[in-house]
Design a protein around this motif. Structure first.
Motif, PDB file in Angstrom:
ATOM      1  N   SER A  17     -57.562  19.779   4.469  1.00 14.33           N
ATOM      2  CA  SER A  17     -56.567  19.377   3.639  1.00 14.33           C
ATOM      3  C   SER A  17     -56.503  20.347   2.299  1.00 14.33           C
ATOM      4  O   SER A  17     -57.354  20.186   1.556  1.00 14.33           O
ATOM      5  N   LYS A  88     -50.817  10.236   9.571  1.00 13.71           N
ATOM      6  CA  LYS A  88     -50.006  11.314   9.264  1.00 13.71           C
ATOM      7  C   LYS A  88     -48.850  11.275  10.386  1.00 13.71           C
ATOM      8  O   LYS A  88     -49.314  11.430  11.385  1.00 13.71           O
ATOM      9  N   TYR A 152     -45.057  16.087   6.567  1.00  9.70           N
ATOM     10  CA  TYR A 152     -45.537  15.482   7.711  1.00  9.70           C
ATOM     11  C   TYR A 152     -47.041  15.783   7.815  1.00  9.70           C
ATOM     12  O   TYR A 152     -47.563  15.109   8.879  1.00  9.70           O
ATOM     13  N   ASP A 153     -47.693  16.057   7.041  1.00  5.09           N
ATOM     14  CA  ASP A 153     -49.130  16.168   6.922  1.00  5.09           C
ATOM     15  C   ASP A 153     -49.833  15.113   6.118  1.00  5.09           C
ATOM     16  O   ASP A 153     -50.939  15.329   5.737  1.00  5.09           O
ATOM     17  N   CYS A 154     -48.765  14.089   5.674  1.00  5.35           N
ATOM     18  CA  CYS A 154     -49.356  13.245   4.570  1.00  5.35           C
ATOM     19  C   CYS A 154     -49.485  11.853   5.063  1.00  5.35           C
ATOM     20  O   CYS A 154     -48.306  11.436   5.866  1.00  5.35           O
ATOM     21  N   ALA A 155     -50.338  10.974   4.982  1.00  7.67           N
ATOM     22  CA  ALA A 155     -50.517   9.577   5.527  1.00  7.67           C
ATOM     23  C   ALA A 155     -49.078   8.792   5.049  1.00  7.67           C
ATOM     24  O   ALA A 155     -49.018   8.962   3.746  1.00  7.67           O
ATOM     25  N   SER A 157     -46.009   9.433   4.975  1.00  5.43           N
ATOM     26  CA  SER A 157     -44.994  10.290   4.852  1.00  5.43           C
ATOM     27  C   SER A 157     -44.613  10.499   3.208  1.00  5.43           C
ATOM     28  O   SER A 157     -43.499  10.771   2.900  1.00  5.43           O
ATOM     29  N   LYS A 159     -45.367  12.144  -0.142  1.00  2.13           N
ATOM     30  CA  LYS A 159     -46.041  12.791  -1.035  1.00  2.13           C
ATOM     31  C   LYS A 159     -45.650  12.512  -2.583  1.00  2.13           C
ATOM     32  O   LYS A 159     -44.711  13.244  -2.923  1.00  2.13           O
TER      33      LYS A 159
END
Length: 199
Positions: A17, A88, A152-155, A157, A159
């Motif tokens: 990450s 994610k 799209y790489d964040c739990a 969605s 940020k």
């Protein structure tokens, strides 16, 4: 377990990450980064809290096996919507679905942290839950946010360190960076317990 203080051990972040890497840089300690290669699939019936705890420890242990003399940090975050884990999204469509489900809801972001050193036998874990109240978002707001931020790489969605803060009504946490993915207050505590000296 505890270990005698030593500042000579290398520090390794067991994570791919970029958010966790950027957060750990704030502490001013040199560190390496290794991907843990852990399967993040939830187990049948596993709660979001249990999933986050299991994955954080699995990541730290996996990297500690490769670097047994180092102090290794593993962390994981799972969005908890009424007991259901949201990971994610990976795609725009799944992010839309997640945010539609979370609008007007309180979501607990379960952020787990583990620190492991195989050589010294040190192993400790902590959980930093963050309660987040989402605004009652309309579809146009969700679409604008996703097109601008692409989280799209964040739990879940969300940020929050960027435009995602505009989606929220409230954040309740005792460790301010936990929502971004690495609870630094707890990280400092566990690194000291593992024998590292912080500036």
């Amino acid at each position: 377990m505890s270990t005698s203080p030593s500042s000579s051990r290398a520090l390794v972040l067991g994570s791919t990450s970029r958010y966790r890497r950027e957060l750990l840089q704030r502490l001013g300690l040199p560190f390496d980064v290794l991907g843990p290669g852990v399967d993040e699939t939830p187990l049948a019936g596993e709660t979001p809290e249990a999933l986050a705890r299991r994955l954080a420890l699995a990541k730290a242990r996996a990297v500690a096996r490769q670097r047994p003399a180092a102090v290794v940090i593993g962390s994981d975050q799972v969005a908890d919507l009424n007991g259901e884990p949201l990971g994610k999204p990976g795609t725009h469509e799944r992010a839309v679905e997640q945010l539609r489900r979370m609008r007007g809801q309180t979501v607990v972001f379960q952020t787990a942290l583990s620190v492991v050193c195989h050589e010294s036998g040190f192993e400790a874990s902590e959980l930093a839950p963050v309660r987040v109240r989402f605004r009652d978002l309309d579809d146009a707001e969700i679409e604008r946010y996703l097109r601008a931020e692409k989280p799209y790489d964040c739990a879940g969605s969300a940020k929050s360190e960027g435009l995602g803060i505009a989606l929220l009504e409230r954040i309740d946490s005792d460790d301010p960076t936990a929502l971004i993915g690495l609870p630094l207050i707890r990280t400092c505590r566990l690194l000291r317990a593992a024998g590292l000296r912080l500036p």
